[in-house]
Design a protein around this motif. Structure first.
Motif, PDB file in Angstrom:
ATOM      1  N   LEU A  30     -48.957   3.444 -19.140  1.00  0.00           N
ATOM      2  CA  LEU A  30     -48.693   2.021 -18.944  1.00  0.00           C
ATOM      3  C   LEU A  30     -49.696   1.181 -19.727  1.00  0.00           C
ATOM      4  O   LEU A  30     -49.341   0.153 -20.301  1.00  0.00           O
ATOM      5  CB  LEU A  30     -48.715   1.654 -17.454  1.00  0.00           C
ATOM      6  N   GLY A  31     -50.939   1.640 -19.773  1.00  0.00           N
ATOM      7  CA  GLY A  31     -51.944   0.940 -20.555  1.00  0.00           C
ATOM      8  C   GLY A  31     -51.578   0.878 -22.025  1.00  0.00           C
ATOM      9  O   GLY A  31     -51.687  -0.169 -22.673  1.00  0.00           O
ATOM     10  N   GLU A  32     -51.117   1.982 -22.546  1.00  0.00           N
ATOM     11  CA  GLU A  32     -50.720   2.020 -23.959  1.00  0.00           C
ATOM     12  C   GLU A  32     -49.499   1.140 -24.214  1.00  0.00           C
ATOM     13  O   GLU A  32     -49.465   0.379 -25.185  1.00  0.00           O
ATOM     14  CB  GLU A  32     -50.424   3.464 -24.369  1.00  0.00           C
ATOM     15  N   LEU A  33     -48.512   1.209 -23.343  1.00  0.00           N
ATOM     16  CA  LEU A  33     -47.295   0.416 -23.516  1.00  0.00           C
ATOM     17  C   LEU A  33     -47.541  -1.084 -23.389  1.00  0.00           C
ATOM     18  O   LEU A  33     -46.909  -1.890 -24.071  1.00  0.00           O
ATOM     19  CB  LEU A  33     -46.241   0.841 -22.493  1.00  0.00           C
ATOM     20  N   SER A  34     -48.450  -1.470 -22.490  1.00  0.00           N
ATOM     21  CA  SER A  34     -48.692  -2.889 -22.223  1.00  0.00           C
ATOM     22  C   SER A  34     -49.862  -3.462 -23.022  1.00  0.00           C
ATOM     23  O   SER A  34     -50.086  -4.672 -23.020  1.00  0.00           O
ATOM     24  CB  SER A  34     -48.966  -3.100 -20.734  1.00  0.00           C
ATOM     25  N   GLU A  35     -50.614  -2.565 -23.676  1.00  0.00           N
ATOM     26  CA  GLU A  35     -51.823  -2.956 -24.404  1.00  0.00           C
ATOM     27  C   GLU A  35     -52.869  -3.572 -23.477  1.00  0.00           C
ATOM     28  O   GLU A  35     -53.550  -4.533 -23.796  1.00  0.00           O
ATOM     29  CB  GLU A  35     -51.492  -3.870 -25.580  1.00  0.00           C
ATOM     30  N   ILE A  36     -52.962  -2.994 -22.274  1.00  0.00           N
ATOM     31  CA  ILE A  36     -53.960  -3.365 -21.273  1.00  0.00           C
ATOM     32  C   ILE A  36     -54.685  -2.076 -20.901  1.00  0.00           C
ATOM     33  O   ILE A  36     -54.046  -1.031 -20.743  1.00  0.00           O
ATOM     34  CB  ILE A  36     -53.291  -3.981 -20.023  1.00  0.00           C
ATOM     35  N   THR A  55     -51.026 -10.955 -18.099  1.00  0.00           N
ATOM     36  CA  THR A  55     -51.063  -9.550 -17.718  1.00  0.00           C
ATOM     37  C   THR A  55     -49.797  -9.152 -16.980  1.00  0.00           C
ATOM     38  O   THR A  55     -49.220  -8.090 -17.246  1.00  0.00           O
ATOM     39  CB  THR A  55     -52.310  -9.262 -16.861  1.00  0.00           C
ATOM     40  N   LEU A  56     -49.335 -10.002 -16.066  1.00  0.00           N
ATOM     41  CA  LEU A  56     -48.093  -9.700 -15.348  1.00  0.00           C
ATOM     42  C   LEU A  56     -46.915  -9.581 -16.296  1.00  0.00           C
ATOM     43  O   LEU A  56     -46.087  -8.673 -16.161  1.00  0.00           O
ATOM     44  CB  LEU A  56     -47.806 -10.780 -14.303  1.00  0.00           C
ATOM     45  N   VAL A  57     -46.834 -10.465 -17.260  1.00  0.00           N
ATOM     46  CA  VAL A  57     -45.730 -10.426 -18.220  1.00  0.00           C
ATOM     47  C   VAL A  57     -45.819  -9.169 -19.085  1.00  0.00           C
ATOM     48  O   VAL A  57     -44.808  -8.500 -19.329  1.00  0.00           O
ATOM     49  CB  VAL A  57     -45.703 -11.709 -19.077  1.00  0.00           C
ATOM     50  N   ARG A  58     -47.009  -8.827 -19.537  1.00  0.00           N
ATOM     51  CA  ARG A  58     -47.179  -7.617 -20.349  1.00  0.00           C
ATOM     52  C   ARG A  58     -46.789  -6.358 -19.561  1.00  0.00           C
ATOM     53  O   ARG A  58     -46.090  -5.483 -20.084  1.00  0.00           O
ATOM     54  CB  ARG A  58     -48.623  -7.477 -20.826  1.00  0.00           C
ATOM     55  N   LEU A  59     -47.246  -6.288 -18.307  1.00  0.00           N
ATOM     56  CA  LEU A  59     -46.903  -5.127 -17.486  1.00  0.00           C
ATOM     57  C   LEU A  59     -45.414  -5.066 -17.206  1.00  0.00           C
ATOM     58  O   LEU A  59     -44.787  -4.002 -17.312  1.00  0.00           O
ATOM     59  CB  LEU A  59     -47.701  -5.153 -16.180  1.00  0.00           C
ATOM     60  N   ALA A  60     -44.821  -6.201 -16.861  1.00  0.00           N
ATOM     61  CA  ALA A  60     -43.386  -6.237 -16.575  1.00  0.00           C
ATOM     62  C   ALA A  60     -42.572  -5.853 -17.809  1.00  0.00           C
ATOM     63  O   ALA A  60     -41.589  -5.105 -17.700  1.00  0.00           O
ATOM     64  CB  ALA A  60     -42.979  -7.629 -16.088  1.00  0.00           C
ATOM     65  N   GLU A  64     -40.148  -2.775 -18.107  1.00  0.00           N
ATOM     66  CA  GLU A  64     -38.762  -3.234 -18.224  1.00  0.00           C
ATOM     67  C   GLU A  64     -38.212  -3.797 -16.920  1.00  0.00           C
ATOM     68  O   GLU A  64     -37.119  -3.453 -16.476  1.00  0.00           O
ATOM     69  CB  GLU A  64     -37.860  -2.121 -18.773  1.00  0.00           C
ATOM     70  N   VAL A  65     -39.024  -4.681 -16.295  1.00  0.00           N
ATOM     71  CA  VAL A  65     -38.603  -5.390 -15.090  1.00  0.00           C
ATOM     72  C   VAL A  65     -38.899  -6.872 -15.281  1.00  0.00           C
ATOM     73  O   VAL A  65     -39.667  -7.257 -16.160  1.00  0.00           O
ATOM     74  CB  VAL A  65     -39.314  -4.873 -13.810  1.00  0.00           C
ATOM     75  N   ASP A  66     -38.302  -7.690 -14.439  1.00  0.00           N
ATOM     76  CA  ASP A  66     -38.569  -9.126 -14.460  1.00  0.00           C
ATOM     77  C   ASP A  66     -39.946  -9.365 -13.839  1.00  0.00           C
ATOM     78  O   ASP A  66     -40.218  -8.889 -12.735  1.00  0.00           O
ATOM     79  CB  ASP A  66     -37.496  -9.854 -13.644  1.00  0.00           C
ATOM     80  N   PRO A  67     -40.833 -10.108 -14.511  1.00  0.00           N
ATOM     81  CA  PRO A  67     -42.162 -10.341 -13.939  1.00  0.00           C
ATOM     82  C   PRO A  67     -42.122 -11.054 -12.590  1.00  0.00           C
ATOM     83  O   PRO A  67     -43.034 -10.910 -11.779  1.00  0.00           O
ATOM     84  CB  PRO A  67     -42.885 -11.181 -14.995  1.00  0.00           C
ATOM     85  N   GLY A  68     -41.056 -11.781 -12.330  1.00  0.00           N
ATOM     86  CA  GLY A  68     -40.921 -12.479 -11.056  1.00  0.00           C
ATOM     87  C   GLY A  68     -40.881 -11.538  -9.866  1.00  0.00           C
ATOM     88  O   GLY A  68     -41.256 -11.935  -8.761  1.00  0.00           O
ATOM     89  N   MET A  69     -40.468 -10.306 -10.083  1.00  0.00           N
ATOM     90  CA  MET A  69     -40.400  -9.368  -8.956  1.00  0.00           C
ATOM     91  C   MET A  69     -41.781  -9.068  -8.396  1.00  0.00           C
ATOM     92  O   MET A  69     -41.924  -8.735  -7.231  1.00  0.00           O
ATOM     93  CB  MET A  69     -39.684  -8.074  -9.342  1.00  0.00           C
ATOM     94  N   PHE A  70     -42.813  -9.217  -9.217  1.00  0.00           N
ATOM     95  CA  PHE A  70     -44.168  -8.974  -8.740  1.00  0.00           C
ATOM     96  C   PHE A  70     -44.678 -10.121  -7.865  1.00  0.00           C
ATOM     97  O   PHE A  70     -45.568  -9.933  -7.050  1.00  0.00           O
ATOM     98  CB  PHE A  70     -45.132  -8.758  -9.906  1.00  0.00           C
ATOM     99  N   LEU A  71     -44.117 -11.315  -8.051  1.00  0.00           N
ATOM    100  CA  LEU A  71     -44.586 -12.502  -7.335  1.00  0.00           C
ATOM    101  C   LEU A  71     -43.653 -12.972  -6.227  1.00  0.00           C
ATOM    102  O   LEU A  71     -44.051 -13.789  -5.393  1.00  0.00           O
ATOM    103  CB  LEU A  71     -44.783 -13.659  -8.322  1.00  0.00           C
TER     104      LEU A  71
END
Length: 105
Positions: A30-36, A55-60, A64-71
């Protein structure tokens, strides 16, 4: 026991971890894919760090999910006690009352 940033951070981190584990990828992947850095992601997943919007947008995006699902469903109350408990509705009401008082008097 690890320090928790807030109830909100713990919930957001848990949601990120659940998606990552469901996909069967490691923190490193996930770190490699998100560059975090994977260590930063680990802190977020444990709730020890509260992620930024970027960070939320990069991880989402990486997951491949909507970042809104985290919030979704998280309110400011989950970040702890606030000094002021005033809403925009309270502010508008108070301003209206002040204006009416000036007009009367």
């Amino acid at each position: 026991m690890p320090k928790i940033h807030s109830a909100a951070a713990r919930e957001i981190g848990g949601r990120i971890r659940a998606v990552r584990q469901e996909l069967g990828i490691s923190l490193e992947d996930l770190g490699e894919l998100s560059e975090i850095s994977w260590t930063s992601i680990g802190k977020i997943e444990r709730g020890a760090s509260s992620p930024t919007a970027e960070t939320l947008v990069r991880l989402a995006s990486a997951l491949e999910v909507d970042p809104g699902m985290f919030l979704s469903g998280i309110s400011s109350d989950a970040y702890g006690q606030r000094e002021r408990q005033v809403s925009v509705r309270d502010l508008i009401r108070a301003r209206g009352e002040q204006q009416r008082a000036r007009e009367r008097g």
